[in-house]
Design an enzyme around this catalytic site. Structure first.
Site, short mmCIF file in Angstrom:
data_model
loop_
_atom_site.label_atom_id
_atom_site.label_comp_id
_atom_site.label_asym_id
_atom_site.label_seq_id
_atom_site.Cartn_x
_atom_site.Cartn_y
_atom_site.Cartn_z
N HIS A 142 -0.28 57.57 -5.13
CA HIS A 142 -1.15 58.71 -5.37
C HIS A 142 -2.27 58.32 -6.35
O HIS A 142 -3.42 58.70 -6.18
CB HIS A 142 -0.30 59.85 -5.93
CG HIS A 142 -1.04 61.12 -6.05
ND1 HIS A 142 -1.37 61.89 -4.97
CD2 HIS A 142 -1.56 61.74 -7.13
CE1 HIS A 142 -2.03 62.95 -5.38
NE2 HIS A 142 -2.17 62.88 -6.70
N ARG A 201 -4.63 58.13 11.83
CA ARG A 201 -3.23 57.74 11.60
C ARG A 201 -2.36 58.99 11.71
O ARG A 201 -2.20 59.73 10.75
CB ARG A 201 -3.06 57.11 10.22
CG ARG A 201 -3.69 55.73 10.05
CD ARG A 201 -3.40 55.20 8.66
NE ARG A 201 -3.65 53.77 8.53
CZ ARG A 201 -4.73 53.27 7.92
NH1 ARG A 201 -5.66 54.07 7.44
NH2 ARG A 201 -4.88 51.96 7.80
N ARG A 260 -4.22 57.32 17.16
CA ARG A 260 -3.14 56.33 17.27
C ARG A 260 -1.82 57.08 17.34
O ARG A 260 -1.55 57.96 16.51
CB ARG A 260 -3.16 55.41 16.06
CG ARG A 260 -2.08 54.36 16.12
CD ARG A 260 -2.22 53.37 14.99
NE ARG A 260 -1.73 53.89 13.73
CZ ARG A 260 -1.80 53.23 12.58
NH1 ARG A 260 -2.35 52.02 12.56
NH2 ARG A 260 -1.34 53.73 11.47
N GLU A 304 -2.40 43.80 16.22
CA GLU A 304 -2.00 43.57 14.83
C GLU A 304 -0.77 42.70 14.73
O GLU A 304 -0.21 42.50 13.65
CB GLU A 304 -1.79 44.91 14.11
CG GLU A 304 -0.91 45.88 14.84
CD GLU A 304 -0.87 47.28 14.19
OE1 GLU A 304 -1.23 47.41 13.01
OE2 GLU A 304 -0.45 48.22 14.87
N ASN A 363 -4.69 44.49 8.66
CA ASN A 363 -3.69 44.60 7.58
C ASN A 363 -2.36 44.02 8.06
O ASN A 363 -1.76 43.16 7.42
CB ASN A 363 -3.47 46.07 7.18
CG ASN A 363 -4.76 46.76 6.82
OD1 ASN A 363 -5.75 46.11 6.53
ND2 ASN A 363 -4.75 48.08 6.85
N ARG A 420 2.74 43.03 3.13
CA ARG A 420 1.41 43.53 2.73
C ARG A 420 1.44 44.39 1.47
O ARG A 420 0.42 44.67 0.88
CB ARG A 420 0.76 44.31 3.88
CG ARG A 420 1.53 45.51 4.33
CD ARG A 420 1.00 46.08 5.63
NE ARG A 420 0.09 47.19 5.40
CZ ARG A 420 -0.40 47.97 6.36
NH1 ARG A 420 -0.08 47.72 7.63
NH2 ARG A 420 -1.20 48.95 6.10
#
Ligand code: PEP
Ligand code: MG
Length: 824
Positions: free
Chosen positions: A454, A561, A597, A690, A713, A724
């Site tokens: 956050h 997303r 997606r 990816e 990513n 990651r």
């Protein structure tokens, strides 16, 4: 005001060639102390790239901008050539005015000369006079000061009647861009005017335009009226953009690169962290030590404890409502949503029941609540999931809020103090960040937390540089120590030298200024200097962000997303709820593409209510498309919602984490089945590339997928085998690694050969160097976080495709990330 004396005027000169004329007029400037001798060569260089012939026998040679350093004093020199000297193929110069100007003043000279040009008798007298004083009088004759800029006519002009633009070039609207502009304007039938400072000029007349004397920083308005007005506006806006705004954008790439490679010369200690928000900040450190309330069990009568518990829950609820409203006003409803989620914890029946049963077992309300919350937090933390770890912080935060009411403890100590500081803390809860005063916050450093915490999200939305996951060592830094926080390099430098602080502040100010320039031109397409268009889209998580994306100049959404629609709730959103969200986004985008997606969850991104089995190896388990295929109860309602929404805009469906052709075929079969059932129109079906297997098989995938979007990513994570989100690997897990770039290049080539669109929606798309390399690999779309869009569009406009192709060729031949970064 420019400077001219009789010594700077030669009348009746007879140079045989243009070069000789330049040498003579240049020498007058040298002799009068206006310029260094090298300026004559600079004037010749200017003639090689631009025509300085104004018209009616007048020419105005001057040096190139890079040689401004050769100008010692602003001034003019005049070479009068009554018989004329051949200037260009068909032009003969008779009154040659050499200009030495280090800044805008030469605009003033031009304005005077163009006024002369409008008067044939005056021109003739200047060419024939034998009196230098007459020339001086004509050239220095003051014209009444112009009225201050009157914004009224601009404000009143309707939106569709032309456009306004700020002239950014350091030397204003000078001859070269003005002649290009006039040339373009002349191709249109419409009458076209340019207004500045309350005066209008005919856009098809160079003289008229130069007479306006538009200086750097001025706002002009261009209005075309006639059959091809709209086309004229579009063309002229692009011509002006390339001449005046793109150079500033190119500068922004330089500054960004300088900021990226910056490091202080001295520092007593350096702390590394994960960059959560870019930028540079310098100032004193302020340590924030959150007071955690811990209670012992001091029970009273259960009914009284129950009543106190109820009152504390209500008080906490009222407080959260107020915070929600405040954060919504300052940072928008999406940032405030977290406090709605906090409020939801207060009505979680499981938590309340467990607390009440402890109270009735003879414990105090405060102790019971503390126990229940602690147990829940422990459960969530053992899941070892970065997204859920964030929820654990939220739950502790709410727990402490209720405990404060139960114990009557005071609120948190003042977070930001009274002077601007770099705040250091173990971690910040949403309640802490809501209490931050942006005016007093230079930067943020937290010992814990990751880039998705956050703290990181709030810091990015406030535009404040931030580092997270720095380790507990930062908590020992002495309060008040001077520091520089480098949000690009992920470093905090202690006790830098004053010169380093000055340099960091200079870079900071430049970055801010260039961000403003980029923002003012955010709706101009990302068209490279040689005319190649790169689509720039937004990565978004919620419906309301679609309108925000359009507002910053996004040309569509390259990645929605959808898993975020499933977070912070206790059950999956229904088909109808999803339909409304997708439809609203499509509407807000007004025909721009929306790439949805399908659910990318499972493994590391677990959601409690989905009851997914725990994975031993979260990143390599049932996640992304594998989960969609395994859970038709989630996949089918989502596909149905998307197909239902598809009639409201240009929707595309994208499958995440595709590793094999079989997965793609299966996902397509299911999607097409849903389409048939709903009698819906076709929707392009593409994949995220990816996983290295998909990149290696890009040619085969290009035959079966409608489009690619490269997720750098995850591609980096899997290609380099580096988690990651791992704080210690964050630095090395770099998408600019040549191995990753070679995979990306392969995918781009396969897509281009098959004529399929290929985008990049991983973080590399918003890296100043990465974006140029990707554009050079002929990626057709870059999709990124909303705040990055204006700057990245400006950056792309400041380069040519040819230049970026060369950069990409060099980058893939590198052996290390360091070699790639050195190309910046
Ligand atoms: C990626 O992996 O690059 C990507 C864009 O997807 P996410 O970050 O959501 O995994
Ligand atoms: Mg991914």
């Amino acid at each position: 005001m420019f400077h001219i004396t009789a010594a700077q005027i030669r009348l009746g000169a007879t140079p045989g060639t243009k070069m000789e004329a330049l040498a003579q007029v240049g020498q007058l400037l040298v002799d009068s102390g206006c310029v260094d001798a090298g300026y004559i060569a600079s004037m010749n260089r200017r003639e090689a790239v631009a025509n300085t012939y104004l018209g009616k026998g007048i020419a105005i040679p001057h040096g190139v901008p890079e040689d401004r350093g050769l100008v010692k004093q602003t001034g003019l020199a005049v070479l009068q050539v009554p018989a004329g000297v051949a200037w260009n193929a068909s032009e003969s110069a008779k009154f040659i005015v050499g200009i030495a100007a280090a800044s805008d003043e030469h605009i003033d000279a031009l304005r005077r000369l163009t006024r002369v040009l409008g008067d044939d008798a005056l021109v003739a007298s200047l060419i024939s006079t034998t009196d230098p004083a007459y020339v001086i009088a004509v050239l220095t004759d003051e014209r009444p000061p112009t009225a201050p800029l009157d914004p009224a006519p601009l404000a009143q002009a309707p939106d569709d009647a032309g456009f306004t633009m700020i002239i950014r070039e350091p030397v204003g609207f000078h001859v070269r861009p003005a002649s290009l502009f006039v040339e373009s304007a002349q191709r249109f039938q419409s009458a076209i005017s340019v207004t500045y400072n309350g005066q209008s000029a005919d856009a098809k007349s160079l003289i008229s335009l130069l007479q306006l004397g538009v200086p750097s920083g001025a706002l002009i308005r261009v209005v075309a009226q006639g059959p091809d007005a709209a086309e004229a506006h579009a063309t002229l806006e692009s011509v002006l953009y390339q001449a005046f705004v793109a150079p500033a954008a190119a500068l922004s790439a330089e500054t960004a690169t300088a900021a990226l490679n910056w490091a202080p010369r001295t520092a007593s200690a350096t702390f590394s962290g994960v960059s959560a928000s870019p930028g540079l900040a310098s100032g004193p450190i302020r340590q924030y030590d959150r007071q955690t309330i811990v209670v012992t069990d001091q029970p009273s009568e259960p009914m009284r404890e129950g009543a106190r518990f109820d009152a504390a829950l209500h008080a906490a609820q009222a407080e959260l409502d107020t915070i929600y409203d405040e954060v919504k006003t300052h940072l928008g409803s999406d940032k405030a949503a977290i406090f709605r989620a906090h409020a939801a914890f207060l009505s979680d029946m499981g938590i309340i029941q467990q607390t009440v049963s402890r109270i009735f077992a003879g414990h105090s309300a405060a102790w019971s609540w503390q126990e229940v919350i602690a147990e829940r937090v422990r459960q969530i933390e053992t899941l070892d999931d970065p997204v859920l770890a964030g929820r654990a912080v939220d739950l502790s935060d709410v727990g402490q809020r209720v405990l404060r009411h139960l114990t009557g403890a005071k609120g948190q100590p003042d977070l930001t103090g009274s002077t601007p500081t770099i705040l250091v803390a173990t971690d910040l809860t949403p309640s802490d960040t809501a209490a931050l005063d942006p005016a007093l916050l230079l930067g943020l450093c937290t010992a814990h937390g990751g880039p998705t915490s956050h703290t990181a999200i709030i810091a990015r939305s406030m535009g404040i540089p931030a580092l997270v996951g720095m380790g507990d060592a930062i908590l020992a830094i002495a309060e008040g120590s001077q520091a520089i926080l480098d949000g690009f390099a992920g470093a905090l430098y202690l006790d830098p030298a004053p010169a380093d602080i000055q340099e960091a502040q200079r870079l900071q100010a430049e970055l801010r200024q260039q961000r403003d320039i980029a923002y003012s031109s955010r709706f101009v397409a990302a068209q490279t200097a040689d005319g190649h268009h790169i689509e720039v889209g937004a990565n978004i998580n919620r419906a309301s962000a679609a309108a925000e994306a359009v507002e910053v100049g996004a040309e569509g959404v390259g990645l929605m997303r959808t898993e975020f629609l499933f977070l912070e709730r206790t059950s999956a959103p229904s088909e109808d709820e999803q339909f409304v969200a997708y439809r609203d986004m499509a509407r807000a985008l007004g025909g721009r593409p929306l790439t949805i997606r399908t659910l990318d969850i499972g493994g590391d991104k677990e959601i409690l209510y989905l009851n997914l089995p725990k994975e031993d190896n979260a990143f390599l388990g049932i996640r992304g498309i594998r989960l969609c295929l395994a859970r038709p109860d989630l996949f089918l309602p989502q596909l149905r919602a998307i197909y239902r929404a598809s009639s409201y805009g240009a929707i595309r469906i994208m499958f995440p984490m595709i590793a094999t052709l079989q997965e793609l075929r299966q996902a397509k079969r299911i999607a097409e089945q849903v389409q048939r059932e709903l009698h819906a129109g076709p929707v392009p079906l593409g994949i995220m590339v990816e996983i290295p297997s998909a990149a290696m098989m890009a040619e085969e995938f290009a035959e079966e997928a409608d489009f690619f979007s490269i997720g750098t990513n995850d591609l980096t994570q899997y290609a380099l085998a580096m988690d990651r989100l791992h704080p210690q690997l964050a630095k090395q897990s770099d998408a600019l690694h040549p191995a990753v770039l070679r995979l990306v290049e392969r995918v781009a080539q396969a897509a281009n050969q098959a004529g399929k669109p290929v985008g990049v929606c991983g973080n590399l798309a918003s890296d100043p160097l990465g974006a140029r390399i990707l554009a050079g690999m002929r990626v057709s779309e870059l999709s990124m976080t909303i705040p990055s869009i204006p700057t990245m569009k400006a950056l792309l406009r400041g380069h040519t495709l040819a230049e970026m192709e060369e950069l990409a060729r060099k980058a893939v031949r590198c052996r290390t990330v360091e070699e790639v970064r050195a190309l910046a």
